[in-house]
Design an enzyme around this catalytic site. Structure first.
Site, PDB file in Angstrom:
ATOM      1  N   GLY A 295      42.833  54.799  19.802  1.00 17.99           N
ATOM      2  CA  GLY A 295      42.285  56.046  19.273  1.00 17.99           C
ATOM      3  C   GLY A 295      40.903  56.317  19.812  1.00 17.99           C
TER       4      GLY A 295
ATOM      5  N   ASN B  64      36.371  48.839  14.222  1.00 12.29           N
ATOM      6  CA  ASN B  64      37.593  48.598  13.448  1.00 12.29           C
ATOM      7  C   ASN B  64      37.394  47.566  12.351  1.00 12.29           C
ATOM      8  OD1 ASN B  64      40.775  49.012  15.175  1.00 12.29           O
ATOM      9  ND2 ASN B  64      39.098  50.461  14.929  1.00 12.29           N
TER      10      ASN B  64
ATOM     11  N   ASN C 133      45.372  45.269  14.285  1.00 12.04           N
ATOM     12  CA  ASN C 133      45.521  46.590  13.675  1.00 12.04           C
ATOM     13  C   ASN C 133      46.175  47.542  14.667  1.00 12.04           C
ATOM     14  OD1 ASN C 133      43.298  49.344  13.142  1.00 12.04           O
ATOM     15  ND2 ASN C 133      45.138  48.918  11.998  1.00 12.04           N
TER      16      ASN C 133
ATOM     17  N   ARG D 112      31.782  56.933  16.474  1.00 14.16           N
ATOM     18  CA  ARG D 112      33.045  57.020  17.197  1.00 14.16           C
ATOM     19  C   ARG D 112      33.003  58.128  18.249  1.00 14.16           C
ATOM     20  NH1 ARG D 112      37.854  54.211  15.030  1.00 14.16           N
ATOM     21  NH2 ARG D 112      38.952  55.489  16.559  1.00 14.16           N
TER      22      ARG D 112
ATOM     23  N   HIS E 296      46.062  54.367   7.545  1.00 15.17           N
ATOM     24  CA  HIS E 296      46.289  53.473   8.685  1.00 15.17           C
ATOM     25  C   HIS E 296      45.244  52.377   8.803  1.00 15.17           C
ATOM     26  CE1 HIS E 296      48.365  52.483  12.339  1.00 15.17           C
ATOM     27  NE2 HIS E 296      47.330  52.741  13.123  1.00 15.17           N
ATOM     28  N   TRP E 297      44.103  52.545   8.114  1.00 11.26           N
ATOM     29  CA  TRP E 297      43.006  51.572   8.232  1.00 11.26           C
ATOM     30  C   TRP E 297      42.915  50.720   6.969  1.00 11.26           C
ATOM     31  CZ3 TRP E 297      38.624  55.329  10.186  1.00 11.26           C
ATOM     32  CH2 TRP E 297      38.822  55.592  11.546  1.00 11.26           C
TER      33      TRP E 297
END
Length: 274
Positions: free
Chosen positions: A32, A40, A99, A179, A254-255
């Site tokens: 991503g 992460n 992950n 990010r 998702h995290w």
């Protein structure tokens, strides 16, 4: 952010963090725009470094590591780099936490070099097959296409990251800024690591019959509201890996390691305990 180190693996410079002492624990990031190993696992590294030697690299193509060749197969090429990093650091065997794409890389290492992994934790990993969900999801489409069309922007990053979590209000301005700065690295803009290239699409690991013979104790963790890798993509892996446990986290995207960091840290600590 703690200062990282560099190792050169088969001509590829890999940036990584090496924190703590004890049994080796490798944390592999997802993909991503703007993803790095540290971003992460920023809520997990300090916790695990109290009991483990934590190795957290930037997968090539992300962060401060060199770029991934456009024709490199996914996830096999990354798996080879991580095995080379373990060799460079004198680590024969380690526990792994992966992950998303990092989970897929972990699975590939388990298939190709099972002796290098002790136990593994897979969080919403790639490599499975959704049983009934539409795939690719909008989250995957936005991930792969972030640099296409009108090009990258902070608004597009906000839209993408909001799909990664259950509660978008938890996303801080600092996280988005970090990010976005990482995503706008000119090297990455010119060569996005997840754009399908001559190497083709990611390997469908669920088709590999060796999954049914993996000896590793495995913990699969999934966010119930994951909009990137749907929950039912984990069913195939749970059924195939002999010693797999499957934990579903409610009110989670998702995290898992970021949204429910304290609970995640406790659960994984117990799983990895001797």
């Amino acid at each position: 952010m703690a200062k990282g180190s560099f190792a050169t693996i088969n001509g590829v410079k890999v940036h990584y963090h090496d924190e703590g002492q004890g049994p080796a624990l490798v944390l592999l990031q997802g993909s991503g725009p703007g993803a790095t190993g540290w971003s992460n696992y920023s809520r997990n590294i300090t916790h695990f470094a109290a009991t483990h030697r934590v190795i957290c690299p930037d997968l090539p193509g992300f962060g401060k590591s060199d770029m991934k060749p456009t024709d490199a197969p996914i996830p096999g090429w990354w798996a080879g780099v991580i095995i080379g990093l373990l060799d460079a650091l004198g680590i024969d065997k380690a526990d792994f936490v992966g992950n998303s794409m990092g989970g897929m890389v972990t699975l590939k290492i388990a298939l190709e070099k099972p002796e290098r992994i002790n136990r593994m934790v897979l969080m919403g990993p790639g490599g499975g097959a959704p049983v009934s969900s539409v795939f690719p999801t909008e989250g995957i489409k936005n991930l792969v296409g972030f640099y296409d069309g009108p090009g990258p922007s902070l608004d597009r990053l906000k839209s993408f990251t909001s799909q990664m979590v259950f509660n978008p209000a938890a996303l801080t301005d600092d996280l988005l800024k970090e990010r976005f700065e990482a995503a706008m690295d000119p090297r990455i803009v010119a060569q996005p690591p997840m754009r399908p290239g001559p190497g083709g699409m990611p390997e469908e690991l669920w088709r590999d019959a060796r999954l049914t013979r993996l000896p590793h104790q495995t913990l699969i963790i999934w966010g119930r509201e994951d909009r990137v890798m749907p929950l039912d993509a984990g069913f195939t892996l749970m059924k195939q890996i002999p010693h797999a446990r499957f934990l579903v986290m409610p009110q989670c995207g998702h995290w898992v390691q970021w949204e429910h960091a304290d609970e995640f840290n406790r659960i994984v600590e117990g799983f990895l305990a001797p």
